[in-house]
Design a protein around this motif. Sequence first.
Motif, PDB file in Angstrom:
ATOM      1  N   VAL A 237     -42.620 -20.382  24.359  1.00  0.00           N
ATOM      2  CA  VAL A 237     -42.345 -21.049  25.627  1.00  0.00           C
ATOM      3  C   VAL A 237     -41.313 -20.247  26.408  1.00  0.00           C
ATOM      4  CG1 VAL A 237     -41.514 -23.144  26.762  1.00  0.00           C
ATOM      5  CG2 VAL A 237     -42.861 -23.313  24.653  1.00  0.00           C
ATOM      6  N   ALA A 238     -41.662 -19.926  27.654  1.00  0.00           N
ATOM      7  CA  ALA A 238     -40.746 -19.262  28.585  1.00  0.00           C
ATOM      8  C   ALA A 238     -40.284 -20.279  29.612  1.00  0.00           C
ATOM      9  CB  ALA A 238     -41.438 -18.092  29.278  1.00  0.00           C
ATOM     10  N   ALA A 239     -38.977 -20.349  29.849  1.00  0.00           N
ATOM     11  CA  ALA A 239     -38.421 -21.342  30.767  1.00  0.00           C
ATOM     12  C   ALA A 239     -37.806 -20.698  31.995  1.00  0.00           C
ATOM     13  CB  ALA A 239     -37.372 -22.194  30.050  1.00  0.00           C
ATOM     14  N   HIS A 240     -38.260 -21.135  33.157  1.00  0.00           N
ATOM     15  CA  HIS A 240     -37.573 -20.860  34.420  1.00  0.00           C
ATOM     16  C   HIS A 240     -36.406 -21.843  34.485  1.00  0.00           C
ATOM     17  CE1 HIS A 240     -37.444 -20.722  39.019  1.00  0.00           C
ATOM     18  NE2 HIS A 240     -36.802 -21.846  38.729  1.00  0.00           N
ATOM     19  N   ILE A 241     -35.203 -21.329  34.688  1.00  0.00           N
ATOM     20  CA  ILE A 241     -34.029 -22.185  34.758  1.00  0.00           C
ATOM     21  C   ILE A 241     -33.164 -21.794  35.944  1.00  0.00           C
ATOM     22  CG2 ILE A 241     -33.899 -22.700  32.295  1.00  0.00           C
ATOM     23  CD1 ILE A 241     -31.581 -20.549  32.216  1.00  0.00           C
ATOM     24  N   PHE A 242     -32.188 -22.639  36.208  1.00  0.00           N
ATOM     25  CA  PHE A 242     -31.162 -22.334  37.203  1.00  0.00           C
ATOM     26  C   PHE A 242     -29.774 -22.662  36.656  1.00  0.00           C
ATOM     27  CE2 PHE A 242     -28.487 -22.902  40.896  1.00  0.00           C
ATOM     28  CZ  PHE A 242     -28.934 -21.926  41.778  1.00  0.00           C
TER      29      PHE A 242
END
Length: 439
Positions: A237-242
């Motif tokens: 799982v790859a997560a786009h985060i801020f």
Amino acid sequence: MLPTAPRSSLALLAFSRARQAATVLLLAGAVACGGSDTDAASDAEGTSDVVIYEGARVIPGDGSAPIENAVFVVENGHFTVVGPAASVTVPAGGTRVDLTGKTVIPALVNAHIHLSLDRAEREDQLRHMAYYGQGTVVSMGLDEGTVPFELRDQPIVDGARSLVAGRGITAPEPGRSEVPHWVTTVEGARGAVAELAEADVDLVKIWVDDRGGQYERLSEPLYTAVIDEAHQNDLQVAAHIFRLEDAKGLLRAGVDMFAHGIRDQVLDDELLQLWEERGDVALIPNLPSPGMPSDLSWITTAPAEETRPNQPSETQLRAQQEAFAIQAENLSRLNEAGAHIAFGTDGSSPWAAHLELEDMVRAGMTPAEVITAATGNSAALFGLNAGTFDTGNVADFVVLDANPLDDITNTRRIAEVYLRGVALDRDALATRLRGTTMQ
């Protein structure tokens, strides 16, 4: 054989198990797709095409020292040997190519991009990526329909190979892309992953971001369910985060990689401790604009108006510089802590890879570390037989006119690009690509 991995990627490689083994077979099979009629005839006759490259400086991509006056051998689209000229036994009868004065690196592995869903546009994007030295790219979560999977399974001869995350997963985001799965329940989150596994994606992409307060973020119970279900299906799982807060929650939940750095603040000791405890999590930085002038005259496949530097206001420049400073410091601290740093550019700009390389050095990494991140580390992230000169790896490599260890912008001084052991006709590609518009 995969590249020798840094400490933080060893467990990651172990996790990949059967899923990544399947990916290795996929990309090995791509060599056959990219081969010529001559290759097929040679195989039928029980012979093989052997090409011996001599005299270049080779940067192996696995973090080891460059090999001066190197010899490497390519047979049927794969590397069979590499080493100093004094220690390599050159096969008899092979074609010799003199690369004296050149530097050779593995083709870049761009682990975070987004590609068009239109077949013709996507094919030209893959050609354009290859023109600028990218051998494999990973399309992250905005892919629907059959085209992305067809081009993954049957790569075009003169373009980069691609991996596909299919439809990513996020909380509802009305007004943005409707391609991703919008999930609001644990059952829906698990169902979305099951659908992706059935579609045979290469990884799962999630977005955990409120887009500046416009939406509810994907909640901890939902992304925890996604990660658990994905791991049960041998998917990373790859997560786009801020936000720093979300990065911590995702680390606790078992996320495998971040497809952006932390952007709201400088990371703290708790984050570093969580990362250290996991030991197998990768960062694909995707740095923002540094807010500095950039010379784009080296871009040869776009009209001048597309590469002419814009003139942002002082306020815009200050905002860019502040955003870059946060992410640069976070990248530098994670790199110093031994995290697995990979490479990606987001978007679909084919030349952005070289800007990202420069920005990673600007953030504090050495040119050698950045090249390793963009080749061997990114390849290892997905278990690819690419990204290094290891025996048996696909012979995707870039011949440069100058040494990028002296100046990382020398990656832009491309003399030749080879995919599966075959040189691209870059002049013909440039002519073709200048007539297309990148989406």
